[in-house]
Motif scaffolding. Structure first.
Motif, PDB file in Angstrom:
ATOM      1  N   SER A   4     128.281  25.898  -2.223  1.00  0.00           N
ATOM      2  CA  SER A   4     129.225  25.042  -1.503  1.00  0.00           C
ATOM      3  C   SER A   4     130.542  25.804  -1.373  1.00  0.00           C
ATOM      4  N   HIS A   7     132.445  26.052  -4.637  1.00  0.00           N
ATOM      5  CA  HIS A   7     131.896  27.012  -5.585  1.00  0.00           C
ATOM      6  C   HIS A   7     132.220  28.441  -5.150  1.00  0.00           C
ATOM      7  N   LEU A 103     128.373  22.276 -12.588  1.00  0.00           N
ATOM      8  CA  LEU A 103     127.732  21.565 -11.484  1.00  0.00           C
ATOM      9  C   LEU A 103     126.802  22.502 -10.722  1.00  0.00           C
ATOM     10  N   PRO A 104     125.789  21.945 -10.056  1.00  0.00           N
ATOM     11  CA  PRO A 104     124.897  22.803  -9.273  1.00  0.00           C
ATOM     12  C   PRO A 104     125.685  23.565  -8.200  1.00  0.00           C
ATOM     13  N   ALA A 107     126.325  21.884  -4.854  1.00  0.00           N
ATOM     14  CA  ALA A 107     127.080  20.631  -4.861  1.00  0.00           C
ATOM     15  C   ALA A 107     128.567  20.908  -4.697  1.00  0.00           C
TER      16      ALA A 107
END
Length: 184
Positions: A4, A7, A103-104, A107
């Motif tokens: 994302s 990220h 977090l992934p 995401a």
């Protein structure tokens, strides 16, 4: 693996600060080396690509060791300012890596999470700032004695306090209730 935008921004932040710290230690300190900077710069992309790996802890430890081996004990405001910048950068790398690992990767980071982590980081900096200012003020007039023994004593007291807190946390009974059950 799709990242994302948030990220990607965390990973760019990690890489930028890590390379900046390596170069700062190499060029702004009396004993900085290009070898130390090169090792840190080589390791940085691996951490930026996988912030959840153990390489992140290694990178932070190597940054600390590189900084400590490159500088002398801070004696003036410039030295203390560089130490403060380094400390904040290391904290930011740690928080960015931890947040990226929490977090992934696909995401997006919720705004509330980002604000909470920012507040926590600023709280740590705010709590450390008075100590930093005291050390800057004290560096103009060094106390008598052996500083290593003083720091060892402070570290021992801090370690004992941490051990006490952890021991108390394990002794407390934990009450587990079923979901939806009321506490009485």
């Amino acid at each position: 693996m799709t990242l994302s935008p948030s990220h990607k921004a965390l990973r760019v932040l990690i890489a930028t600060l890590s390379v900046g710290l390596a170069l700062l230690a190499a060029f702004a300190t009396p004993a900085g080396t290009l070898v130390g900077a090169g090792i840190l710069i080589f390791l940085t992309p691996f951490v930026a690509l996988d912030p959840a790996s153990r390489l992140t802890a290694l990178l932070l430890a190597l940054h600390g060791a590189n900084w400590l081996s490159s500088t002398e004990v801070p004696a003036d405001v410039r030295d203390w300012a560089l130490t403060g910048i380094t400390t904040v950068a290391l904290l930011t790398i740690h928080l960015a890596a931890a947040l990226a690992a929490a977090l992934p990767p696909a995401a997006p980071l919720p705004r509330a999470t980002l604000l909470r982590w920012t507040r926590r980081g600023l709280t740590v900096i705010g709590l450390a700032l008075p100590v930093w200012v005291l050390l800057v003020a004290q560096s103009t007039d060094a106390p008598s004695g052996v500083p290593v023994i003083t720091y060892a004593a402070l570290a021992s007291v801090a370690t004992l306090a941490l051990a006490f807190v952890l021991a108390r946390a394990q002794d407390r009974p934990r009450i587990v209730t079923a979901p939806g059950a009321e506490r009485r």
